[in-house]
Design a protein around this motif. Structure first.
Motif, mmCIF file in Angstrom:
data_model
loop_
_atom_site.group_PDB
_atom_site.id
_atom_site.type_symbol
_atom_site.label_atom_id
_atom_site.label_comp_id
_atom_site.label_asym_id
_atom_site.label_seq_id
_atom_site.Cartn_x
_atom_site.Cartn_y
_atom_site.Cartn_z
ATOM 1 N N HIS A 176 0.815 -1.220 0.000
ATOM 2 C CA HIS A 176 0.000 0.000 0.000
ATOM 3 C C HIS A 176 0.844 1.264 0.000
ATOM 4 O O HIS A 176 0.284 2.366 -0.098
ATOM 5 N N LEU A 177 2.161 1.122 0.129
ATOM 6 C CA LEU A 177 3.005 2.312 0.207
ATOM 7 C C LEU A 177 3.005 3.093 -1.100
ATOM 8 O O LEU A 177 3.111 4.333 -1.084
ATOM 9 N N GLN A 178 2.859 2.396 -2.219
ATOM 10 C CA GLN A 178 2.863 3.094 -3.510
ATOM 11 C C GLN A 178 1.659 4.001 -3.676
ATOM 12 O O GLN A 178 1.698 4.948 -4.466
ATOM 13 N N PRO A 234 -0.853 -2.749 -9.661
ATOM 14 C CA PRO A 234 -0.988 -1.282 -9.722
ATOM 15 C C PRO A 234 -0.113 -0.588 -8.690
ATOM 16 O O PRO A 234 -0.123 -0.932 -7.505
ATOM 17 N N GLY A 235 0.663 0.349 -9.193
ATOM 18 C CA GLY A 235 1.510 1.154 -8.325
ATOM 19 C C GLY A 235 2.812 0.514 -7.939
ATOM 20 O O GLY A 235 3.613 1.129 -7.222
ATOM 21 N N ALA A 236 3.077 -0.703 -8.351
ATOM 22 C CA ALA A 236 4.280 -1.419 -7.952
ATOM 23 C C ALA A 236 5.120 -1.712 -9.174
ATOM 24 O O ALA A 236 4.608 -1.907 -10.284
ATOM 25 N N ALA A 237 6.412 -1.752 -8.978
ATOM 26 C CA ALA A 237 7.329 -2.072 -10.068
ATOM 27 C C ALA A 237 7.431 -3.567 -10.311
ATOM 28 O O ALA A 237 7.954 -3.987 -11.344
ATOM 29 N N ILE A 238 6.950 -4.357 -9.364
ATOM 30 C CA ILE A 238 7.030 -5.811 -9.493
ATOM 31 C C ILE A 238 5.869 -6.288 -10.354
ATOM 32 O O ILE A 238 4.725 -5.883 -10.172
ATOM 33 N N ARG A 239 6.173 -7.150 -11.305
ATOM 34 C CA ARG A 239 5.171 -7.697 -12.205
ATOM 35 C C ARG A 239 4.957 -9.169 -11.875
ATOM 36 O O ARG A 239 5.870 -9.879 -11.496
ATOM 37 N N VAL A 256 2.734 10.543 0.447
ATOM 38 C CA VAL A 256 3.332 11.279 1.571
ATOM 39 C C VAL A 256 4.105 10.323 2.479
ATOM 40 O O VAL A 256 5.251 10.580 2.857
ATOM 41 N N LEU A 257 3.454 9.241 2.822
ATOM 42 C CA LEU A 257 4.126 8.254 3.669
ATOM 43 C C LEU A 257 5.345 7.670 2.962
ATOM 44 O O LEU A 257 6.385 7.433 3.589
ATOM 45 N N LYS A 258 5.245 7.466 1.655
ATOM 46 C CA LYS A 258 6.385 6.939 0.900
ATOM 47 C C LYS A 258 7.565 7.903 0.956
ATOM 48 O O LYS A 258 8.718 7.482 1.127
#
Length: 1624
Positions: free
Chosen positions: A921-923, A1421-1426, A927-929
């Protein structure tokens, strides 16, 4: 004085001595010449006159074994009558009772005849003989069986008709003592057991049942006629085991006329138990187990108390929560709302689930899918049996938490919320660990005490044997030289005769062996034998055999599925080659050693069996490839650790065969009882638990499945089977049955495990294997090493005379550890080296400390660096060098400051805590990221500054010489590389992503900052060498099972699967792989040919299911695949191969021994650390705290002074009275009962009544508080129990307030209600034994904190690592919306289940998924990992590492508690309760409180005391020798003198006596003052005066009688002379 109890490590060190003592005690024998001297020589008997042996021997010259005759029988009757008269006349004489003889322990019925009697003549066996025990000589007679076993019978006539010499009684006696009769009864029982296991016995079996009853009746008649019925100590009914015969016969005749139905278990159980008195040793084992239950009483009470406490908490917190389900909102008009929501068709069900999906209305509870609403409807899960709705179901759920808990926790958290995980982690799991660890510790102490008792008996027997030999030797020395020479030459001949007697085979067999088995044909043959013998004993021959074995094992490991035909042919040819090689080896040894010598070696017999099987397998007549894997165990001949393990298993099975057989009997009885109770119910009501009305995999319909269920219950998986049984049968019957199996079975398994661990017989396995074979390999390697060294020296032109290869001498006794070191350095030498290194380390630390005190840091670089780079050598005395030196000193002062390490610890914790937020959920939280990214940069910079400061302060040389500094440095490098990758945009590369996951190791830097953690880690590191050797043994053992699994199951786990219906095709539809692929080619894309993730397609993949079997509580999936397997590439058929369950049972049994071996390694190293003076688990500061807490526990509580005010004084007397305390305890119990009767959905009337009762009890407790606070004043708060009452009262008031006014605003108002349950622990005030156990557990908390903190760090690190690597894996099995690795909290919950050896296979299988079972290109969604695929390699390494580390730490947790229990038992021999009980007993003998009693009452007073102060009657000698009790005028004694003397009797003159004197004076001697009376005598002085007076009286009477005799003789002589007559 009582002997001091041995500590755990003292007991562990003495195991070898006890094992040798056991060997010696079993070999005690007297030669015939020595036996003749013992029985016939008066000088030897005189030397032994004060020993116990002399009282058991017959008079000198008398026969040892005398037939029972009419004369001896009459003599027995006369002695019996005389004793009865004497007992009636002197019944009140205490001295007579004290001097009365007692039965001899060695001559008890059922024991072997002692060695000093010799062997009886054959004609006296099974014949009535006069009793050898003086205690029974006037009452009984004995009969010796063939094995010299003593059978004792009453000498009275049976029914006043049959005397012991009557033929109608002697014949039954001969039958009863005959071994043939025992074997016949045993065969009858076993045959009866076979018939009872039949599911549908044949029709003719009905005629067999009366025959069994007739045999049992005949046996009972024989026993009654030979022993008598009930009058007499050794009659039929006086033996409780004979009551089984009565039950067997009565139920046997009853079933002939009445069908008992389920009550027929009363017939089954006694018939199986009858085998216990038939088999020698089982009766004693069962008796010892029953006696050990007395020691478990405190633990059982504590278990019940803690379970009730947890059940009440569960009842108050989760009552009704498990009924919340995901329900589709009704939209049909013609159906009512209640009917719609209660309809199961409107509930949401997950695939393959029988219960609807649970949910909750809290923010952190489970969520329903779209279109469904969470409502409280319907019944509870698992047929309604899993709930907290009443105290009974809550109690069952808590018991379930102790074994198979993960499913219940998942359901509860889904319904109530993740917040309640803290309740399970902080309350339930520590509580369960507390009671389980205490139970293990108490059983360990009981096993140790039984072992010590046996050792004491063996020592006494050995001492008696030594006294006999000493007396015989002294007598031989006193005889003439010629006689002594004759006696000295006699033993050789007798030994020869003894050796000839040991050759039990007939003489013809030795003639046959000499003729056919010893080959010595001619000189050429003998020459060939000598050459071959030299060849086979050559070191390189053994080396060649070992190399062939290893290569053969490698070829066996190469088998896999699928294999090409060429590869399979290659393996077959290789197997043929190895068969030829090992056959040639056997033939060479047969020729060289002769068959007679070859088969004298056990390993050769094992080799010949394997070779024979290999030759049979070559004929293709029988497939025996699976047996050839036994060739792996040939390595044990040259591998000490493997040899040690095999011998451990063998000696364990042989030495503990009785206990093992008792466990097997329990399993057999439980299987029969389960089958008879539930067999018909499963057949009639199977549709309740199965949709297709087919029997489930686990059922009681036949004996084999019933046996499998009992085995599974013993492994901890019992709850699911009990649900099915309760659904088809009576619930009460099921609860009673499963509770008894669970409790009795686990107690037996735990007893067996701890007996195996602590007993002394297992020291035999420490012995090395054959020294010749082992030394041959050493010699071979050394010769190869010399040859290579010579070649290397020649190639480098080095002088060959200059060699450093000096052989290290290896002594025979150097293997004194449990695991041998794999290096050539002997263990003793290695220990010496480690001690030297430790001394060097201490010296270095002392030197460093001195440097620190002088503020002089070491040189920055090493001497080599300074020589290579001279500019690094700076003069620090002036100029820039001096500035540099001052700067380093300033850095040194900063680093050495106490606040510096605290700041660094805070930074490390914060930096590790920042990783918690890097979830999926960080992505979406920019702000938190950003905050997390900046915090990571700041923490990295701060830690980099720390390293720079330490480099400057300590220097590079010192910094990098510490392993902990290397850990800090490497972890920091990972953080720096990750930051650099993020800065330059390379963070998406696979290598840098992996480096980012390594940041999870950051919290490990905390370990070096805490001394307690460092101590635990160092203790674990010291066990690494032995652990590696142990791990290698385990891997080899598992390799055997993996090879077997490949041979049995390779390619047979595949199945054709319908992806749409998510179910397997039936074999009638799809039978094999070809048909499945044909369906797939016909455009049925939902059809696939699959293989489970856990399979046996090759040896490496076979290790994974074995790991799950050995370290998980749920391993049924692999079992189901194996049981359903048919042929290669064929569709599985339901239970087509059900006997494959035995493969997994055998592996689990082997895991039992490997786990025991694993714990032995740990304890062995802890014992060596303890002997070396190293602190275990605790730092010096913690050890000081431990000692202070222990002293505080042993200090008495100061008595509360009685107030001077009259009103307060009366209240003081009231609240301190025993009746008041009893009344309040009754109120507490009633309060708990009112809490227990609360249920879900109870009526309003019941709620009003319970609320009124709560208020009444609250008023009572408040009244108690007010009375005590007035009476005790400020002293009220000095008692912990009063503080507990105050907390409970406060919580009760707050719960009422919150329930009425704040229920809508305060979410957790029920927690105040939970605190009311704490009141139940007030019952511990009356439980002395439980308080001791809990005090010992409290003392172990510092060590538990260190290990627990390290366990938390490991779990935290693993959770972060799992969150970084497995957050996006496809959900399935146990990974769902709540239990996953997406966030830190969810990952922590998953790791908690994995740590406790729960069903971690459900987490591993989804993580191992690869295409096509997952989508590697799916976008997150929002992550670089596929993708949502996992990594099998990473998953396996992660799970194996985490499971091994946590298992090691959990084992250390249990060891800590066991050590503390052992030490606490010795630390507190007397407690305050013992002193209080003394004075309470004194009040009964001194009602006027004068502090004095008469000396004549002392014996009754000491007998009325409880242990350990009790001195049982009769006790005149002990009381006489208590000289510390001065006698005051009037033969009175004072209470303080009596107490001091009794304490001295318990402790002796030990160091604890002075502290106890102070405690006695502080607690009991403060208020009363001892009257100033001068003592006039003492007990010992009074006894001496009485003895002197008696001697004087006897001498005076003798003198008077002698004078009278002289006068009578003078008068008589005068009368004879005819003079004066004697005056009368």
């Amino acid at each position: 004085m009582t002997s001091r109890k041995m500590s755990f490590f003292e007991m562990w060190r003495s195991k070898k001595e006890r094992g040798e003592l056991l060997k010696r005690a079993n070999q005690l024998r007297l030669r015939p010449s020595q036996l003749r001297l013992l029985l016939g020589d008066s000088g030897v008997r005189a030397a032994l006159q004060n020993t116990r042996t002399a009282s058991l021997l017959p008079p000198v010259g008398a026969e040892v074994f005398r037939r029972l005759t009419l004369a001896s029988l009459g003599k027995i009757q006369q002695q019996c009558e005389a004793e009865e008269v004497e007992l009636q006349t002197r019944r009140s004489n205490e001295v007579t009772k004290n001097n009365q003889a007692k039965p001899a322990i060695d001559l008890e019925a059922g024991k072997l005849l002692p060695f000093f009697y010799g062997n009886p003549p054959p004609e006296l066996l099974n014949t009535p003989l006069e009793d050898l025990d003086p205690f029974y000589q006037s009452k009984t007679f004995i009969v010796l069986s063939k094995d010299n076993i003593i059978h004792r019978f009453d000498a009275q006539s049976i029914c006043f008709l049959l005397s012991p010499l009557n033929l109608l009684r002697t014949v039954p006696i001969q039958i009863l003592t005959s071994s043939i009769f025992s074997w016949f009864i045993m065969f009858t029982i076993l045959t009866n057991c076979v018939f009872m296991t039949m599911r549908e016995p044949p029709a003719w079996s009905r005629t067999v049942e009366p025959m069994f009853t007739a045999i049992y009746t005949f046996e009972a008649i024989i026993k009654v006629v030979s022993r008598g019925f009930c009058v007499g100590k050794f009659t039929f009914l006086r033996d409780p085991w004979n009551w089984l015969d009565v039950m067997v016969i009565s139920t046997g005749f009853l079933t002939e006329f009445v069908d008992l139905g389920k009550v027929s278990v009363l017939k089954t159980v006694p018939r199986v138990l009858k085998i216990i008195p038939v088999i020698p040793g089982l009766r004693k084992t069962v008796g010892a187990l029953v006696q050990s239950l007395k020691g478990l009483a405190n633990v059982l009470v504590l278990v019940v108390l803690c379970i009730s406490f947890l059940a009440l908490i569960g009842l108050l917190l989760f009552m009704g929560d498990l009924k919340s389900k995901c329900v589709m909102w009704p939209n049909v008009e013609n159906v009512t709302f209640q009917e719609s929501i209660n309809n199961p068709d409107n509930h949401y069900f997950l695939p393959d689930r029988h219960d609807a999906l649970l949910c909750g209305n809290n923010s952190d509870s489970g969520r329903c899918p779209e279109g469904y609403t969470c409502l409280k409807v319907g019944s509870n899960p698992n047929y309604g049996f899993t709930s907290f709705d009443s105290f009974g179901w809550s109690l069952l759920s808590v018991v379930r938490l102790m074994s198979y808990w993960e499913d219940l926790v998942q359901l509860t958290l889904r319904a109530a919320g993740k917040t309640y995980l803290t309740f399970f982690v902080l309350v339930v799991f520590p509580g369960c660990f507390c009671i389980l660890s205490l139970a293990v510790a108490v059983i360990a102490t009981l096993s140790s005490e039984q072992e010590e008792a046996g050792v004491t008996v063996l020592k006494q027997r050995e001492e008696e044997f030594a006294q006999i030999l000493k007396a015989i030797k002294r007598r031989e020395e006193e005889e003439q030289p010629a006689c002594r020479a004759a006696l000295s030459s006699e033993p050789d001949g007798e030994n020869t005769e003894g050796l000839e007697d040991q050759r039990s085979c007939p003489q013809c067999w030795f003639v046959f062996a000499d003729f056919l088995l010893k080959w010595s044909c001619c000189g050429c043959w003998r020459w060939l034998k000598q050459r071959l013998y030299s060849f086979i004993t050559s070191p390189f021959f053994d080396l060649g055999v070992v190399i062939c074995l290893i290569v053969n094992i490698l070829f066996m490991c190469m088998e896999h599925y699928p294999m090409t035909e060429r590869f399979e042919l290659t393996l077959s040819e290789a197997q043929l080659v190895f068969t030829v090689i090992f056959t040639a080896e056997m033939l060479l040894k047969l020729v060289a050693m002769d068959p007679y010598g070859y088969f004298q070696v056990g390993w050769n017999i094992f080799d010949s069996i394997i070779v024979a099987v290999s030759l049979v397998e070559m004929t293709d007549a029988v497939d025996l490839r699976w047996f050839l894997v036994m060739r792996v165990f040939r390595l044990a001949r040259w591998w000490p650790s493997l040899h040690m393990f095999i011998k451990l298993v063998w000696t364990s099975v042989m030495a503990l065969r009785n206990l093992t057989f008792v466990l097997f009997i329990m399993v057999f009885i439980s299987s029969l009882v389960g089958m008879q109770l539930f067999q018909q119910d499963y057949r009639d009501h199977v549709c309740r638990i199965s949709m297709d009305c087919q029997l489930p995999r686990w059922h009681f319909s036949d004996f084999f499945h019933s046996f499998l269920i009992i085995i599974r219950v013993l492994f901890g998986e019992w709850i699911e089977i009990m649900w099915d049984s309760m659904a088809v049968s009576n619930q009460t019957t099921c609860l009673i049955f499963f509770s008894m199996v669970l409790v009795i079975g686990n107690l037996l398994v735990l007893n067996l495990f701890l007996s195996l661990l602590l007993s002394s017989f297992s020291t035999d396995c420490v012995a090395d294997p054959e020294e010749e074979e082992k030394s041959n390999l050493e010699i071979a390697f050394r010769q190869i090493y010399r040859a290579l060294g010579t070649l290397l020296r020649k190639s480098t032109h080095v002088n060959p005379d200059h060699t450093d290869n000096k052989e290290i001498p290896r002594k025979k006794g150097e293997h004194d550890t449990l695991i041998s070191d794999s290096r050539w350095v002997p263990i003793a030498h290695a220990e010496k080296m480690s001690d030297d290194e430790e001394e060097k380390e201490k010296k270095r630390l002392c030197a460093d400390r001195e440097d620190q005190d002088r503020d002089l840091p070491e040189d920055c670089c090493s001497d080599k660096c300074c020589r290579c780079c001279p500019f690094l050598d700076v003069d620090t005395s002036h100029g820039r060098g001096r500035v540099w030196s001052n700067f380093r000193r300033a850095c040194f002062s900063i680093v050495q400051h106490t606040c510096f390490e605290s700041i660094i610890i805070i930074i490390i914790v914060l930096s590790s805590g920042a990783l918690v937020f890097e979830n999926i959920h960080l992505q979406h939280r920019q702000v938190l990221k950003m905050v997390v990214a900046r915090a990571d940069e700041v923490f990295t910079c701060l830690l980099l500054m720390e390293i720079f400061l330490k480099w400057l302060a300590f220097g590079l040389k010192k910094y990098f010489s510490d392993a902990w500094s290397w850990i800090d440095f490497l972890i920091l490098q990972v953080s720096l590389v990750s930051l650099a990758a993020d800065t330059f945009g390379f963070s998406e590369m696979g290598a840098f992503q992996f480096l980012r996951t390594l940041r999870a190791l950051g919290l490990l830097r905390v370990i070096s900052r805490f001394q307690g953690l460092r101590g635990v880690v160092q203790a674990l590191v010291r066990t690494v060498p032995s652990m590696l050797d142990f791990l290698l043994v385990v891997l080899v053992l598992w390799m055997v099972f993996s090879i077997l699994g490949v041979n049995l199951f390779a390619g047979r786990f595949f199945y054709c699967f319908n992806e749409t219906a998510e179910e397997l095709f039936l074999p009638e539809v799809v039978n094999n792989k070809t048909q499945c692929l044909w369906l797939s080619m016909e455009n049925f894309t939902e059809v696939s040919w699959k293989n489970p993730q856990l399979n046996y397609d090759n040896v490496l993949s076979g290790y994974l299911p074995l790991l799950q079997l050995g370290a998980s509580s749920d391993c049924v999936d692999v079992m189901y695949s194996a049981v359903d397997a048919t042929w290669v590439e064929s569709q599985p058929i339901y239970e087509s191969n059900r006997y494959m369950y035995l493969y997994f049972i055998c592996f689990i049994i082997s895991s039992f021994f490997t786990f025991n071996f694993f714990i032995r390694v740990i304890i062995d190293h802890l014992q060596r650390d303890k002997s070396a003076g190293k602190t275990i688990y605790l730092t010096k500061e913690q050890r000081k705290y431990y000692n202070s807490v222990q002293k505080r526990m042993m200090q008495p509580q100061k008595p509360v002074p009685r107030p001077q005010n009259c009103f307060q004084a009366r209240l003081f007397d009231l609240v301190t009275s025993k009746s008041f305390r009893v009344f309040m305890v009754v109120m507490v119990c009633l309060n708990m009962v009112t809490l227990m009767v609360e249920t879900d959905q109870q009526s309003f009337q019941k709620e009003d009544i319970l609320m009124g009762l709560y208020n009444v009890f609250l008023v009572i407790f408040i009244t108690e508080f007010l009375l005590k606070i007035v009476a005790l004043r400020q002293h009220y708060f000095t008692d912990g129990w009063n503080i507990l009452d105050l907390v409970v009262i406060t919580a009760s008031i707050l719960s009422i307030v919150c329930d009425k006014y704040m229920v809508l605003y305060f979410k957790y108002a029920s927690l105040f209600m939970v605190l009311r349950v704490v009141h139940i622990f007030r019952l511990l005030y009356w439980a002395k034994g439980i308080r001791k156990l809990l005090n010992a557990f409290m003392l172990s908390l510092p060590a538990l904190f260190n290990i627990g903190l390290l366990l938390f760090i490991v779990m935290f690190t693993s959770s972060i690592f799992g969150m970084f690597n497995f957050a996006y894996v496809k959900r399935g099995y146990m990974i769902d919306d709540m239990f996953n690795f997406e966030t830190f909290g969810n990952s922590m919950m998953c790791l908690l289940m994995i740590t406790t050896s729960a069903s971690w296979g459900g987490f591993l299988i989804p993580i191992m998924k690869t295409p096509p079972d997952c989508d590697p290109d799916m976008e997150n969604p929002g992550a670089a990992i596929r993708g949502n695929c996992g990594s099998p390699a990473v998953a396996i390494v992660f799970f194996v590492t985490h499971i091994c580390l946590t298992l090691l730490l959990v084992v250390h947790l249990y060891i800590v508690v066991i050590l503390e229990i052992f030490e606490y038992e010795d630390a507190e021999p007397l407690s305050d309760d013992d002193f209080q009980t003394f004075y309470n007993t004194w009040k009964k003998f001194d009602p006027e409180a004068s502090q004095f009693i008469q000396y004549s009452e002392l014996s009754d007073f000491c007998d009325a005391l409880p242990d350990p102060l009790r001195i049982p009657k009769p006790s005149p000698i002990k009381l006489t020798h208590m000289d510390l009790m001065p006698l005051l005028p009037g033969d009175r004694i004072h209470c303080s003198d009596v107490l001091q003397a009794l304490v001295t009797q318990v402790l002796g003159d030990s160091g604890k006596m002075n502290s106890l004197k102070a405690r006695m004076e502080e607690k009991f001697m403060a208020n009363p003052s001892k009257m100033s009376c001068e003592p006039i005598s003492s007990t010992l002085q009074g006894k001496q005066e009485a003895v002197v007076a008696t001697v004087i009286q006897k001498a005076y009477r003798k003198h008077v009688l002698q004078q009278r005799g002289d006068e009578e003789r003078v008068v008589e002589s005068v009368d004879n002379g005819g003079g004066v007559s004697a005056l009368q």
